[in-house]
Design an enzyme around this catalytic site. Structure first.
Site, PDB file in Angstrom:
ATOM      1  N   HIS A  17       0.875  -1.003   0.142  1.00  0.00           N
ATOM      2  CA  HIS A  17       0.084  -0.018  -0.025  1.00  0.00           C
ATOM      3  C   HIS A  17       0.757   1.188  -0.118  1.00  0.00           C
ATOM      4  CE1 HIS A  17      -2.816  -2.716   2.228  1.00  0.00           C
ATOM      5  NE2 HIS A  17      -3.657  -2.385   1.047  1.00  0.00           N
ATOM      6  N   LYS A  41     -16.307  -7.021   6.346  1.00  0.00           N
ATOM      7  CA  LYS A  41     -15.283  -7.765   5.934  1.00  0.00           C
ATOM      8  C   LYS A  41     -14.680  -8.991   6.565  1.00  0.00           C
ATOM      9  CE  LYS A  41     -11.235  -7.251   2.721  1.00  0.00           C
ATOM     10  NZ  LYS A  41     -10.377  -6.433   2.079  1.00  0.00           N
ATOM     11  N   ARG A  93      -2.228  -5.238  -8.375  1.00  0.00           N
ATOM     12  CA  ARG A  93      -1.410  -6.237  -8.304  1.00  0.00           C
ATOM     13  C   ARG A  93      -1.081  -7.200  -9.390  1.00  0.00           C
ATOM     14  NH1 ARG A  93      -3.701  -7.721  -2.827  1.00  0.00           N
ATOM     15  NH2 ARG A  93      -5.368  -7.351  -3.936  1.00  0.00           N
ATOM     16  N   SER A 131      -3.010  -7.770   2.614  1.00  0.00           N
ATOM     17  CA  SER A 131      -3.140  -7.837   4.170  1.00  0.00           C
ATOM     18  C   SER A 131      -3.450  -8.900   4.886  1.00  0.00           C
ATOM     19  CB  SER A 131      -4.276  -6.610   4.744  1.00  0.00           C
ATOM     20  OG  SER A 131      -3.887  -5.378   4.079  1.00  0.00           O
TER      21      SER A 131
HETATM   22  N1  COA Z   1      -0.520  -3.635  -1.852  1.00  0.00           N
HETATM   23  C1  COA Z   1      -0.696  -4.700  -0.868  1.00  0.00           C
HETATM   24  N2  COA Z   1      -2.109  -5.368  -0.584  1.00  0.00           N
HETATM   25  C2  COA Z   1      -3.342  -4.635  -1.464  1.00  0.00           C
HETATM   26  C3  COA Z   1      -3.061  -3.650  -2.315  1.00  0.00           C
HETATM   27  C4  COA Z   1      -1.547  -3.150  -2.512  1.00  0.00           C
HETATM   28  N3  COA Z   1      -1.120  -2.167  -3.251  1.00  0.00           N
HETATM   29  N4  COA Z   1      -3.979  -3.103  -2.902  1.00  0.00           N
HETATM   30  C5  COA Z   1      -4.856  -3.995  -2.250  1.00  0.00           C
HETATM   31  N5  COA Z   1      -4.168  -4.816  -1.355  1.00  0.00           N
HETATM   32  C6  COA Z   1      -5.010  -5.963  -0.830  1.00  0.00           C
HETATM   33  C7  COA Z   1      -5.690  -5.466   0.524  1.00  0.00           C
HETATM   34  O1  COA Z   1      -4.544  -5.415   1.767  1.00  0.00           O
HETATM   35  C8  COA Z   1      -6.698  -6.476   0.991  1.00  0.00           C
HETATM   36  O2  COA Z   1      -6.193  -7.528   1.358  1.00  0.00           O
HETATM   37  P1  COA Z   1      -7.293  -8.688   2.276  1.00  0.00           P
HETATM   38  O3  COA Z   1      -8.213  -8.857   1.404  1.00  0.00           O
HETATM   39  O4  COA Z   1      -6.173  -9.766   2.042  1.00  0.00           O
HETATM   40  O5  COA Z   1      -7.178  -7.878   3.524  1.00  0.00           O
HETATM   41  C9  COA Z   1      -7.308  -6.589  -0.491  1.00  0.00           C
HETATM   42  O6  COA Z   1      -6.240  -6.131  -1.404  1.00  0.00           O
HETATM   43  C10 COA Z   1      -8.512  -5.860  -0.784  1.00  0.00           C
HETATM   44  O7  COA Z   1      -8.222  -4.478  -0.521  1.00  0.00           O
HETATM   45  P2  COA Z   1      -9.304  -3.453   0.114  1.00  0.00           P
HETATM   46  O8  COA Z   1      -8.296  -2.564   0.959  1.00  0.00           O
HETATM   47  O9  COA Z   1     -10.263  -4.228   0.912  1.00  0.00           O
HETATM   48  O10 COA Z   1      -9.746  -2.577  -0.826  1.00  0.00           O
HETATM   49  P3  COA Z   1     -10.987  -3.002  -2.074  1.00  0.00           P
HETATM   50  O11 COA Z   1     -10.379  -2.880  -3.181  1.00  0.00           O
HETATM   51  O12 COA Z   1     -11.716  -4.393  -1.708  1.00  0.00           O
HETATM   52  O13 COA Z   1     -11.845  -1.707  -1.671  1.00  0.00           O
HETATM   53  C11 COA Z   1     -13.035  -0.135  -0.635  1.00  0.00           C
HETATM   54  C12 COA Z   1     -12.214  -1.286  -0.566  1.00  0.00           C
HETATM   55  C13 COA Z   1     -13.211   0.571   0.629  1.00  0.00           C
HETATM   56  C14 COA Z   1     -11.975   1.029  -1.481  1.00  0.00           C
HETATM   57  C15 COA Z   1     -14.217  -0.289  -1.592  1.00  0.00           C
HETATM   58  O14 COA Z   1     -14.930  -1.279  -0.922  1.00  0.00           O
HETATM   59  C16 COA Z   1     -15.136   1.230  -1.609  1.00  0.00           C
HETATM   60  O15 COA Z   1     -14.830   2.118  -2.299  1.00  0.00           O
HETATM   61  N6  COA Z   1     -16.215   1.012  -0.718  1.00  0.00           N
HETATM   62  C17 COA Z   1     -16.939   2.038  -0.340  1.00  0.00           C
HETATM   63  C18 COA Z   1     -18.464   1.834  -0.859  1.00  0.00           C
HETATM   64  C19 COA Z   1     -18.710   2.347  -2.370  1.00  0.00           C
HETATM   65  O16 COA Z   1     -18.299   3.134  -2.634  1.00  0.00           O
HETATM   66  N7  COA Z   1     -18.959   1.449  -3.291  1.00  0.00           N
HETATM   67  C20 COA Z   1     -19.460   1.480  -4.538  1.00  0.00           C
HETATM   68  C21 COA Z   1     -18.186   1.340  -5.412  1.00  0.00           C
HETATM   69  S1  COA Z   1     -18.077  -0.231  -5.781  1.00  0.00           S
END
Ligand code: COA
Length: 162
Positions: A17, A41, A93, A131
């Site tokens: 991140h 989650k 990724r 994570s």
């Molecule tokens: N390096 C390391 N790990 C990474 C990474 C990086 N660059 N990018 C993502 N990851 C990993 C995270 O650690 C996480 O790992 P885990 O599942 O093993 O814990 C996984 O990828 C998912 O990442 P997360 O941070 O949960 O993000 P997401 O891509 O699922 O999105 C939000 C989360 C909050 C950004 C998204 O759900 C959101 O925008 N929510 C708000 C509601 C909304 O607006 N909804 C409408 C849009 S669809």
């Protein structure tokens, strides 16, 4: 003034991140790391509380003067509006990230076309990092130190000593 959001759950923030946040901080005047509550989650919610996750991000980005962190619940586009951010930066990724990211970017574009989603490719050493991998290594006694900043390594050690 170009402000970007870097959203995620950050449970906890990893070097993967931080690589994306640092690179976003070079592209934009201001970067706001948006730490999602993500209460649904996993079976019992995130390991770290929202306050803990925000604090760990703040400690990890302490050296970057144009980066801050905020907690959020609700829609990302609403946060973009209220913070006057014009871009959302996400790390890609592997190809497996693409379909989900494509869907989120498309929904966000529908909801708020003035907010651009920008993707930054993760470097090879972080392509497999997540994570949950870090949490599992910490829980099972694996060496996870190189994947997280010191403050996170310490917080994980304390969490699993509880
Ligand atoms: N390096 C390391 N790990 C990474 C990474 C990086 N660059 N990018 C993502 N990851 C990993 C995270 O650690 C996480 O790992 P885990 O599942 O093993 O814990 C996984 O990828 C998912 O990442 P997360 O941070 O949960 O993000 P997401 O891509 O699922 O999105 C939000 C989360 C909050 C950004 C998204 O759900 C959101 O925008 N929510 C708000 C509601 C909304 O607006 N909804 C409408 C849009 S669809």
């Amino acid at each position: 003034m170009k402000r970007a959001l870097v959203p995620g759950t950050f449970d906890p923030v990893t070097e993967g991140h931080l690589d994306i946040i640092r690179r976003a901080a070079k592209l934009f005047d201001e970067v706001v790391v948006a730490v999602a509550a993500s209460a649904g989650k996993g079976p019992s919610g995130p390991l770290f509380s929202l306050d803990e996750r925000v604090s760990l991000v703040e400690q990890s980005v302490g050296g970057l003067s144009n980066v801050s962190a905020v907690p959020f619940e609700g829609l990302l586009v609403d946060l973009a509006r209220s913070t006057q951010a014009t871009a959302v930066v996400k790390g890609l990724r592997a190809i497996t990230d693409f379909e989900y990211e494509f869907q989120m970017a498309a929904v966000n574009f529908e909801l708020s076309p003035e907010v651009e989603t920008v993707f930054i490719m993760s470097p090879p050493q972080y392509m497999y990092l997540s994570s949950s991998i870090v949490r599992e290594l910490a829980q099972l006694g694996g060496d996870f130190g190189r994947f997280v900043p010191d403050c996170v390594a310490q917080a994980l050690a304390e969490k699993f000593a509880e």
